[in-house]
Write a protein that holds these residues in place. Sequence first.
Motif, short mmCIF file in Angstrom:
data_model
loop_
_atom_site.label_atom_id
_atom_site.label_comp_id
_atom_site.label_asym_id
_atom_site.label_seq_id
_atom_site.Cartn_x
_atom_site.Cartn_y
_atom_site.Cartn_z
N TYR A 1 110.57 82.04 -20.57
CA TYR A 1 110.23 82.67 -21.74
C TYR A 1 109.85 81.44 -22.60
O TYR A 1 110.07 80.25 -22.78
CB TYR A 1 111.21 83.49 -22.39
N ARG A 2 108.86 81.84 -23.76
CA ARG A 2 108.50 81.02 -24.79
C ARG A 2 108.44 81.79 -26.10
O ARG A 2 107.94 82.84 -26.14
CB ARG A 2 106.86 80.48 -24.59
N ASN B 1 118.53 74.86 -14.74
CA ASN B 1 118.13 75.47 -13.55
C ASN B 1 117.12 74.53 -12.86
O ASN B 1 116.27 75.21 -12.17
CB ASN B 1 118.10 76.77 -13.55
N ARG B 2 117.10 73.14 -13.01
CA ARG B 2 116.25 72.15 -12.29
C ARG B 2 114.89 72.44 -12.82
O ARG B 2 114.05 71.89 -12.23
CB ARG B 2 116.36 72.41 -10.94
N LYS B 3 114.45 73.00 -14.18
CA LYS B 3 113.60 73.27 -14.57
C LYS B 3 113.45 72.58 -16.10
O LYS B 3 114.38 72.77 -16.69
CB LYS B 3 112.93 74.67 -14.54
N ARG B 4 112.14 72.10 -16.59
CA ARG B 4 112.12 71.64 -17.84
C ARG B 4 112.22 72.73 -19.06
O ARG B 4 111.58 73.91 -18.71
CB ARG B 4 110.96 70.75 -17.90
N THR B 5 113.17 72.46 -19.95
CA THR B 5 113.15 73.24 -21.06
C THR B 5 113.17 72.41 -22.40
O THR B 5 113.67 71.28 -22.57
CB THR B 5 114.51 74.18 -20.87
N THR B 6 112.37 72.95 -23.58
CA THR B 6 112.39 72.17 -24.76
C THR B 6 112.60 72.85 -25.87
O THR B 6 112.41 74.32 -25.84
CB THR B 6 110.96 71.66 -24.78
N GLU B 7 113.05 72.31 -26.92
CA GLU B 7 113.37 72.81 -28.36
C GLU B 7 112.60 72.03 -29.09
O GLU B 7 112.62 70.88 -29.00
CB GLU B 7 114.68 72.87 -28.56
N ASN B 8 111.98 72.57 -30.36
CA ASN B 8 111.50 71.79 -31.20
C ASN B 8 111.41 72.39 -32.76
O ASN B 8 111.29 73.54 -32.80
CB ASN B 8 110.03 71.72 -30.78
N TYR B 9 111.99 71.60 -33.82
CA TYR B 9 112.18 72.00 -34.95
C TYR B 9 111.06 71.13 -35.92
O TYR B 9 110.98 69.90 -35.63
CB TYR B 9 113.58 71.61 -35.43
N GLN B 10 110.27 72.00 -36.80
CA GLN B 10 109.56 71.22 -37.46
C GLN B 10 110.14 71.78 -39.12
O GLN B 10 109.85 72.87 -39.52
CB GLN B 10 108.07 71.78 -37.55
#
Length: 232
Positions: free
Chosen positions: A145-146, A96-105
């Motif tokens: 959300y986070r 939706n034209r906004k930054r989104t991140t996923e992170n696996y550790q």
Amino acid sequence: MGFNLRNRIFLITFFILIISFNLKALNLSLGFISQFGLSGANTNSSKVFPSAFRDFDSGFYFSIGANKDISSHMSFSLLLDLGYYHDSYDLRYTVNRKRTTENYQFDSFSVGGYGRFNFGFLSLGAGGGIKVPGSAIYRVDTYDYRRSYRFTFGDLNDIFESAIIPYVRLSIDFSIFNYLLIGVYANYDFPIYFQNNNYMNDVFINKDSLSALDIGIQFGYYVNLDFDKNYY
């Protein structure tokens, strides 16, 4: 090539190399290596190189094996590697034209085999094995959300078809003061595939696969213990 077939080929090659050694001409080889590198994750299982390196990986391993002299300035080592790795998979999208991140550790125990050609102060290495994650942390940060989740090995087996991560590694090392070394390495983690189920399906953005390429530096030491096996 399937995971089981890859590992069978690796083990067969490893044992053939061991059998081909002249056991009376072997030295004991011991080593300790620590690594730190840039990591780039990929969701396309047909690609090796990521679009960018956005995170950092680190780890260490102990090596034990056999070293055989080929000439006065050349030798070959065949080693068993046991170690620990902290792997990071960082993914970024535009939703939706906004930054989104996923992170696996992933925090993993690793076991593998490694071959090293030693030319004076220069060593070329290649090998591979598997990483077995003991636990993992997943973070997702979207425009609205986070959230953060911690997974056990059992959880990861519910999420992925197999939570075990096969890898291959290449390295170039330079010896300093005989035993100390410093070098560079490249490590590729083969894809692990998500199961087609409803396990956190409403949270995960990428639902295909995860793979990673790491490039970094390593340092440590190797020592070859020369035992005279000719008794009179």
